[in-house]
Write a protein that holds these residues in place. Sequence first.
Motif, PDB file in Angstrom:
ATOM      1  N   GLU A 117       0.844  -1.199   0.000  1.00 23.73           N
ATOM      2  CA  GLU A 117       0.000   0.000   0.000  1.00 23.73           C
ATOM      3  C   GLU A 117       0.875   1.244   0.000  1.00 23.73           C
ATOM      4  OE1 GLU A 117      -2.796   0.001   3.146  1.00 23.73           O
ATOM      5  OE2 GLU A 117      -3.456  -2.057   2.768  1.00 23.73           O
ATOM      6  N   ARG A 118       0.440   2.209  -0.741  1.00 30.43           N
ATOM      7  CA  ARG A 118       1.210   3.443  -0.879  1.00 30.43           C
ATOM      8  C   ARG A 118       0.347   4.628  -0.455  1.00 30.43           C
ATOM      9  NH1 ARG A 118       5.775   2.551  -3.831  1.00 30.43           N
ATOM     10  NH2 ARG A 118       5.885   0.576  -4.961  1.00 30.43           N
ATOM     11  N   GLY A 119       0.952   5.787  -0.321  1.00 36.46           N
ATOM     12  CA  GLY A 119       0.210   6.998   0.007  1.00 36.46           C
ATOM     13  C   GLY A 119       0.332   7.364   1.474  1.00 36.46           C
ATOM     14  N   VAL A 120      -0.089   8.580   1.760  1.00 38.42           N
ATOM     15  CA  VAL A 120       0.043   9.098   3.121  1.00 38.42           C
ATOM     16  C   VAL A 120      -0.809   8.300   4.093  1.00 38.42           C
ATOM     17  CG1 VAL A 120      -0.381  11.119   4.579  1.00 38.42           C
ATOM     18  CG2 VAL A 120       0.560  11.420   2.286  1.00 38.42           C
TER      19      VAL A 120
ATOM     20  N   ARG B  26       4.595   8.600  18.631  1.00 31.87           N
ATOM     21  CA  ARG B  26       5.332   9.541  17.773  1.00 31.87           C
ATOM     22  C   ARG B  26       4.351  10.462  17.038  1.00 31.87           C
ATOM     23  NH1 ARG B  26       8.202   4.741  16.518  1.00 31.87           N
ATOM     24  NH2 ARG B  26      10.238   4.702  17.553  1.00 31.87           N
ATOM     25  N   LEU B  27       3.254   9.884  16.550  1.00 31.63           N
ATOM     26  CA  LEU B  27       2.272  10.707  15.835  1.00 31.63           C
ATOM     27  C   LEU B  27       1.647  11.742  16.773  1.00 31.63           C
ATOM     28  CD1 LEU B  27       0.625  11.324  13.308  1.00 31.63           C
ATOM     29  CD2 LEU B  27      -1.036   9.609  14.063  1.00 31.63           C
ATOM     30  N   ALA B  28       1.312  11.292  17.994  1.00 31.32           N
ATOM     31  CA  ALA B  28       0.726  12.240  18.955  1.00 31.32           C
ATOM     32  C   ALA B  28       1.704  13.374  19.263  1.00 31.32           C
ATOM     33  CB  ALA B  28       0.348  11.506  20.239  1.00 31.32           C
ATOM     34  N   GLY B  29       2.982  13.029  19.404  1.00 23.37           N
ATOM     35  CA  GLY B  29       3.987  14.060  19.677  1.00 23.37           C
ATOM     36  C   GLY B  29       4.069  15.073  18.542  1.00 23.37           C
ATOM     37  N   ALA B  30       4.025  14.557  17.299  1.00 20.21           N
ATOM     38  CA  ALA B  30       4.115  15.473  16.153  1.00 20.21           C
ATOM     39  C   ALA B  30       2.902  16.408  16.101  1.00 20.21           C
ATOM     40  CB  ALA B  30       4.214  14.667  14.861  1.00 20.21           C
TER      41      ALA B  30
ATOM     42  N   LEU C  26       0.515   6.322   7.232  1.00 15.56           N
ATOM     43  CA  LEU C  26       0.017   6.698   8.563  1.00 15.56           C
ATOM     44  C   LEU C  26      -0.544   5.482   9.299  1.00 15.56           C
ATOM     45  CD1 LEU C  26      -0.418   9.184  10.369  1.00 15.56           C
ATOM     46  CD2 LEU C  26      -2.676   9.422   9.337  1.00 15.56           C
ATOM     47  N   ALA C  27      -1.297   4.653   8.558  1.00 13.67           N
ATOM     48  CA  ALA C  27      -1.859   3.455   9.184  1.00 13.67           C
ATOM     49  C   ALA C  27      -0.761   2.516   9.650  1.00 13.67           C
ATOM     50  CB  ALA C  27      -2.788   2.751   8.185  1.00 13.67           C
TER      51      ALA C  27
ATOM     52  N   THR D  27       0.983   3.805  12.826  1.00 20.70           N
ATOM     53  CA  THR D  27       0.213   3.808  14.086  1.00 20.70           C
ATOM     54  C   THR D  27      -0.253   2.404  14.487  1.00 20.70           C
ATOM     55  OG1 THR D  27      -1.762   4.320  12.797  1.00 20.70           O
ATOM     56  CG2 THR D  27      -0.582   6.178  13.778  1.00 20.70           C
ATOM     57  N   ARG D  28       0.279   1.416  13.823  1.00 13.58           N
ATOM     58  CA  ARG D  28      -0.108   0.050  14.211  1.00 13.58           C
ATOM     59  C   ARG D  28       0.469  -0.329  15.566  1.00 13.58           C
ATOM     60  NH1 ARG D  28       0.813  -2.564   8.286  1.00 13.58           N
ATOM     61  NH2 ARG D  28      -1.196  -1.941   7.412  1.00 13.58           N
ATOM     62  N   THR D  29       1.560   0.318  15.923  1.00 13.61           N
ATOM     63  CA  THR D  29       2.224  -0.033  17.184  1.00 13.61           C
ATOM     64  C   THR D  29       2.118   1.124  18.163  1.00 13.61           C
ATOM     65  OG1 THR D  29       4.325   0.825  16.387  1.00 13.61           O
ATOM     66  CG2 THR D  29       3.858  -1.498  15.955  1.00 13.61           C
TER      67      THR D  29
END
Length: 469
Positions: free
Chosen positions: A30-33, A49-53, A37-38, A41-43
């Motif tokens: 799978e490609r794309g943002v 890291r996403l929450a921090g950003a 993103l998925a 955030t699987r782990t």
Amino acid sequence: MARQNTAPPGSRAPGPDGDPAGNRRAAAPERGVRARLAQATRTPPGRLRLAGAVLAVLTLAFGGLTAWQLEARASAADRVVSYSQPLSRDAAEIHRSLADAATTASSGFLLAGTEPKDVRARYEQDLAQAAKLISQAAARTTATSPAQDSLSRLNQQLPVYAGLVESARADNRQGIPLGGAYLRYASEQMQTVLLPAAAELNTIETKELADDYAAARSVPWGAYGLAVLTLAALGWVQLTLFRRTNRVFNIGLLGATAAVLAGTLWLAVAGLTTGSALEKSDHDGATPLRALNSARVDVLTARLAENLNLVARGSTATYNGQYADATARLAGIAGKSTPMRRRSGSLPNALALAPAAADQALATAADQYDLWQDRYAAAHVAEVADADYQGALNATVSATDTTSTADAAFNGTDRALAQAADIEQARFKAAADGTAGDLRLAAGAAAVLGLVAAAAALRGLGRRLAEYR
């Protein structure tokens, strides 16, 4: 017996699931943002890291947007104090100085050879003041400003007016009747060219002041909205961490929340206090000053018409009509039996809008105005009913009697209005000074607190991430 493969030559054998091998393709990654993103955030570390950003972006955006909106308000407040209000005040002063110059020139003409030095000095000072303020306004106004046209007309016509007055004065001193015609023509130039140009300039500068006031008092809704969004995001992340780790406090996230709350509180306090100060400067200073300047110009216009009527020696009723119009604009048609506050006109309006500190000066101006009207009526009776021109002239203006003439009451009115104007200008400065500095301090604090909040949020989530290593 073994089953023979009947596939045509050149084709591939079917796979174990029965699909033709030639039609089966390996599943493409799978490609794309959204896919990345998925995957990220699987782990749990990926979600941290996403929450921090997200929190870093929100807190930095909060600090930046708040600082930008407060700086915009600070610039507008600065313009109110150091640019648009002084320009508006100068435009009104140009209007008043020109009207006063015309009035004083006519008074000096009536006194002819007995003209006191202070009358001549007042006329010259009015012209010099108007010329200086016109030059200053032209220097501070941009080439595209609509005020340029008014300033250009004032620059061109002021020397013409001064030349006409000098011709009238010279002829009058030599007893040449043409002097009266010169003075009436000069006054016509003043009333039809210079004063309308000054009024236009005043209107333009007043509108610019109103625009700057509106910008300085605007509510930074964007900063408030982003503050709510940032606090909600910080709260959601902390609640999620509490549910998954049973740890009540995350020092970093608490610090970030405190920094955003402090920035929001500073924003609210600075907005309320500076908005209140600007409102006070407008209510006690700028708005009463506009009403007062209008009354001062009406006073001078009435006085000019009174003098020109004597210069014309009853040859026309024009100036009596101008006097009646000016006094009607000034205080309505009700007599002095009606209290000034209950009359209609620019003087009752100035009285109604004035701060308490200027009440006494305006009450004096109202008393002197009523006295002036009584003396004007007495002079008018002497001129019209008794055909006593010299008596009317002596009752109106005198080189020696400075207490019982109409001119003395007019000067008393003008002085009291000038005193009220000084009080209201001081009230404006006392309220408006410093508001730009307060807003700039709040803007700087919001920017710093945004950086602090971003650093604290990243540090708080970094500690959780370290537990997965």
